[in-house]
Design a protein around this motif. Structure first.
Motif, PDB file in Angstrom:
ATOM      1  N   ASN A 142       3.466  -8.783   2.788  1.00 19.21           N
ATOM      2  CA  ASN A 142       3.882  -7.429   2.847  1.00 19.21           C
ATOM      3  C   ASN A 142       4.320  -6.999   1.631  1.00 19.21           C
ATOM      4  O   ASN A 142       5.506  -6.731   1.239  1.00 19.21           O
ATOM      5  CB  ASN A 142       4.900  -7.272   3.968  1.00 19.21           C
ATOM      6  CG  ASN A 142       4.241  -7.606   5.071  1.00 19.21           C
ATOM      7  OD1 ASN A 142       3.556  -6.966   5.999  1.00 19.21           O
ATOM      8  ND2 ASN A 142       4.650  -8.816   5.610  1.00 19.21           N
ATOM      9  N   VAL A 149       7.206  -0.712   5.051  1.00 17.81           N
ATOM     10  CA  VAL A 149       7.138  -1.353   6.159  1.00 17.81           C
ATOM     11  C   VAL A 149       8.790  -2.008   5.988  1.00 17.81           C
ATOM     12  O   VAL A 149       9.109  -2.485   5.122  1.00 17.81           O
ATOM     13  CB  VAL A 149       6.463  -2.764   5.842  1.00 17.81           C
ATOM     14  CG1 VAL A 149       6.912  -3.681   6.849  1.00 17.81           C
ATOM     15  CG2 VAL A 149       4.951  -2.427   5.810  1.00 17.81           C
ATOM     16  N   ASN A 175       1.012  -8.562  10.916  1.00 20.54           N
ATOM     17  CA  ASN A 175       2.137  -8.440  10.097  1.00 20.54           C
ATOM     18  C   ASN A 175       2.138  -9.695   8.814  1.00 20.54           C
ATOM     19  O   ASN A 175       2.915  -9.404   8.065  1.00 20.54           O
ATOM     20  CB  ASN A 175       3.247  -8.670  10.836  1.00 20.54           C
ATOM     21  CG  ASN A 175       3.492  -7.344  11.813  1.00 20.54           C
ATOM     22  OD1 ASN A 175       3.660  -6.389  11.549  1.00 20.54           O
ATOM     23  ND2 ASN A 175       3.245  -7.748  13.146  1.00 20.54           N
TER      24      ASN A 175
END
Length: 181
Positions: A142, A149, A175
């Motif tokens: 991420n 996020v 994710n």
């Protein structure tokens, strides 16, 4: 496909420079001076023959049931000097899919096992041995963590997955870009 077009329309609407050059309509963004346009196309592969593609944005390739859309978009670039096909996706679960084949090929290029200067890849995923519940490794999968996020979102997702083990596969795939089965 409509999400990508909608984002493009929002960018044009917010930018005076783009508004001056780009003609926006409900289903199309066009630069009349260069005969260029951006529009979403159906994922029905039979409708993709004879496209002359300069750039294709193929989103959520892990959801594609076959490789036909990718193959036909690629075939449509044959007459283009600087064509670009951009595939955006999370990890999937089907290791017989176009998504897995492209992920595996990309990993081999990035590792130096295969050389192909025409194939550019970026894989944002956890390393083998990383524990997906460890917040310290989350930025690997991420890179925009804390920007688009939120940490809170990932914490909630992990807590749900730990409390409901049936959720772990989807949480890890969407994710943390971890391939599951």
């Amino acid at each position: 496909a409509n999400y990508i077009l909608a984002d493009g329309q929002k960018m044009v609407a917010k930018s005076p420079a783009l508004r001056a050059r780009v003609e926006a309509s409900v289903h199309n963004l066009a630069v009349i001076a260069t005969a260029s346009y951006m529009r979403s196309v159906s994922s029905e592969a039979r409708s993709l023959d004879q496209r002359r593609v300069h750039m294709a944005l193929i989103d959520e390739i892990h959801e594609h049931p076959t490789d036909q859309v990718v193959d036909k978009m690629r075939a449509g670039t044959k007459g283009r000097r600087n064509a670009l096909i951009f595939e955006i996706t999370n990890a999937g679960y089907d290791r017989h899919s176009i998504c897995w084949r492209h992920h595996d090929y990309s990993a081999k290029i990035l590792a130096g096992a295969i050389e192909n200067d025409a194939w550019f890849a970026m894989l944002f995923e956890l390393d083998e041995g990383d524990e997906w519940t460890d917040e310290r490794v989350w930025p690997k999968a991420n890179p925009n963590l804390g920007v688009s996020v939120p940490h809170r979102y990932l914490r909630e997702q992990v807590a749900d997955a730990l409390g409901m083990p049936a959720q772990q596969s989807i949480v890890r795939r969407l994710n943390f870009c971890a391939w599951t089965e």
